[in-house]
Scaffold this motif. Structure first.
Motif, PDB file in Angstrom:
ATOM      1  N   ASP A  60     -31.504  -7.767  12.053  1.00 24.22           N
ATOM      2  CA  ASP A  60     -30.432  -8.538  11.427  1.00 24.22           C
ATOM      3  C   ASP A  60     -30.423  -8.287   9.918  1.00 24.22           C
ATOM      4  OD1 ASP A  60     -32.260 -10.252  10.132  1.00 24.22           O
ATOM      5  OD2 ASP A  60     -32.140 -11.765  11.703  1.00 24.22           O
ATOM      6  N   THR A 112     -24.239  -6.538   2.050  1.00 19.64           N
ATOM      7  CA  THR A 112     -23.075  -7.362   2.411  1.00 19.64           C
ATOM      8  C   THR A 112     -21.844  -6.514   2.688  1.00 19.64           C
ATOM      9  OG1 THR A 112     -22.496  -7.646   0.073  1.00 19.64           O
ATOM     10  CG2 THR A 112     -23.884  -9.357   1.089  1.00 19.64           C
ATOM     11  N   SER A 115     -22.692  -3.037   8.159  1.00 21.46           N
ATOM     12  CA  SER A 115     -23.911  -2.648   8.855  1.00 21.46           C
ATOM     13  C   SER A 115     -24.314  -1.239   8.433  1.00 21.46           C
ATOM     14  CB  SER A 115     -23.698  -2.726  10.369  1.00 21.46           C
ATOM     15  OG  SER A 115     -22.663  -1.848  10.746  1.00 21.46           O
ATOM     16  N   THR A 136     -27.543  -5.048  11.046  1.00 23.02           N
ATOM     17  CA  THR A 136     -26.261  -5.708  10.839  1.00 23.02           C
ATOM     18  C   THR A 136     -26.098  -6.043   9.361  1.00 23.02           C
ATOM     19  OG1 THR A 136     -27.221  -7.888  11.283  1.00 23.02           O
ATOM     20  CG2 THR A 136     -26.259  -6.716  13.157  1.00 23.02           C
ATOM     21  N   GLN A 137     -24.887  -6.308   8.963  1.00 19.75           N
ATOM     22  CA  GLN A 137     -24.634  -6.665   7.571  1.00 19.75           C
ATOM     23  C   GLN A 137     -25.287  -8.002   7.235  1.00 19.75           C
ATOM     24  OE1 GLN A 137     -20.419  -7.094   7.115  1.00 19.75           O
ATOM     25  NE2 GLN A 137     -20.355  -9.103   8.021  1.00 19.75           N
ATOM     26  N   ASN A 139     -24.795 -11.495   6.035  1.00 20.13           N
ATOM     27  CA  ASN A 139     -23.651 -12.382   5.913  1.00 20.13           C
ATOM     28  C   ASN A 139     -23.634 -12.995   4.518  1.00 20.13           C
ATOM     29  OD1 ASN A 139     -22.902 -11.849   8.510  1.00 20.13           O
ATOM     30  ND2 ASN A 139     -23.929 -13.617   9.367  1.00 20.13           N
ATOM     31  N   SER A 140     -22.439 -13.050   3.943  1.00 23.14           N
ATOM     32  CA  SER A 140     -22.334 -13.489   2.562  1.00 23.14           C
ATOM     33  C   SER A 140     -21.118 -14.393   2.380  1.00 23.14           C
ATOM     34  CB  SER A 140     -22.204 -12.261   1.654  1.00 23.14           C
ATOM     35  OG  SER A 140     -22.030 -12.654   0.317  1.00 23.14           O
ATOM     36  N   SER A 163     -16.193 -13.351   0.805  1.00 20.00           N
ATOM     37  CA  SER A 163     -16.871 -13.537   2.081  1.00 20.00           C
ATOM     38  C   SER A 163     -16.704 -12.307   2.958  1.00 20.00           C
ATOM     39  CB  SER A 163     -16.282 -14.756   2.790  1.00 20.00           C
ATOM     40  OG  SER A 163     -16.812 -14.883   4.072  1.00 20.00           O
ATOM     41  N   ASN A 164     -17.722 -12.027   3.757  1.00 23.63           N
ATOM     42  CA  ASN A 164     -17.608 -10.978   4.765  1.00 23.63           C
ATOM     43  C   ASN A 164     -17.756 -11.574   6.167  1.00 23.63           C
ATOM     44  OD1 ASN A 164     -20.338 -11.496   4.876  1.00 23.63           O
ATOM     45  ND2 ASN A 164     -20.989  -9.411   4.465  1.00 23.63           N
ATOM     46  N   ILE A 165     -17.625 -12.902   6.266  1.00 20.85           N
ATOM     47  CA  ILE A 165     -17.697 -13.625   7.534  1.00 20.85           C
ATOM     48  C   ILE A 165     -16.577 -14.656   7.572  1.00 20.85           C
ATOM     49  CG2 ILE A 165     -20.181 -13.335   7.907  1.00 20.85           C
ATOM     50  CD1 ILE A 165     -20.610 -16.091   6.641  1.00 20.85           C
ATOM     51  N   GLU A 166     -16.282 -15.153   8.749  1.00 17.61           N
ATOM     52  CA  GLU A 166     -15.287 -16.217   8.860  1.00 17.61           C
ATOM     53  C   GLU A 166     -15.837 -17.482   8.246  1.00 17.61           C
ATOM     54  OE1 GLU A 166     -13.643 -16.796  12.751  1.00 17.61           O
ATOM     55  OE2 GLU A 166     -13.512 -14.641  13.115  1.00 17.61           O
ATOM     56  N   TYR A 167     -14.957 -18.306   7.690  1.00 16.99           N
ATOM     57  CA  TYR A 167     -15.392 -19.548   7.063  1.00 16.99           C
ATOM     58  C   TYR A 167     -14.335 -20.617   7.272  1.00 16.99           C
ATOM     59  CZ  TYR A 167     -12.166 -18.246   3.356  1.00 16.99           C
ATOM     60  OH  TYR A 167     -11.038 -17.898   2.672  1.00 16.99           O
TER      61      TYR A 167
END
Length: 179
Positions: A60, A112, A115, A136-137, A139-140, A163-167
């Motif tokens: 991860d 970030t 991957s 994997t990247q 998460n940020s 962000s590189n993830i949903e929020y």
């Protein structure tokens, strides 16, 4: 046993004779039950060998250590390609006589931006075996500023969020003055 009933069973596969050829040899053992079918691949390495217990590691974004178990009867070196050396590091060691070894590698914290994947090559005596490392990247969720003070008048604040993830954003129900 060549057949059995439902449950857990250990099937012993015996490899007789040494493989003295210059190529690995493979056989596929077929296990069937009704219409279900599974194949078991058995590979006997050539006389001199570097045998990796596992050839793929998924890490991860937080990084960490991996231990690569191998059996070998040749001197070998560990090669981490230049493009992977900024995030994979380890200790090079050598052995003689067929023995089990564990090589430990440190995987740095992920990026970030996405991957990444790399390889670790075990090489010796014209033999090579490769471990693939997939990370994997990281998460940020970054706020460029975390506090805002406003005048007593109504105002608008532009909050920069990367962000590189949903929020999702939650405003406390008692803060009816913010929307």
């Amino acid at each position: 046993p060549m057949n059995g009933k439902a449950g857990t069973t250990t099937v012993t596969v015996t490899i007789s004779g040494q493989n003295i050829s210059y190529d690995d040899r493979n056989a596929f053992i077929k296990v069937t039950s009704g219409e279900s079918c599974k194949l078991l691949t058995v590979t006997q390495k050539k006389k001199n060998a570097i045998i990796l217990a596992k050839e793929k590691f998924e890490i991860d974004g937080s990084g960490g250590e991996i231990q690569i178990e191998l059996q070998t009867n040749v001197d070998y070196s560990v090669i981490i390609p230049h493009e992977c050396s900024s995030w994979i590091s380890g200790v090079t060691s050598k052995t003689k006589g067929l023995s089990s070894k564990k090589e430990v590698f440190q995987i740095k914290e992920g990026d970030t931006e996405g991957s990444r994947n790399g390889i670790i090559v075990f090489s010796g005596n014209e033999l090579k075996d490769t471990v693939h490392v997939y990370q994997t990247q990281k998460n940020s969720l970054v706020l460029t500023q975390s506090e805002y003070e406003c005048s007593c008048d109504a105002s608008i604040i532009d909050v920069e969020l990367k962000s590189n993830i949903e929020y999702s954003i939650t405003i406390p129900s008692e803060a009816t003055w913010i929307r």
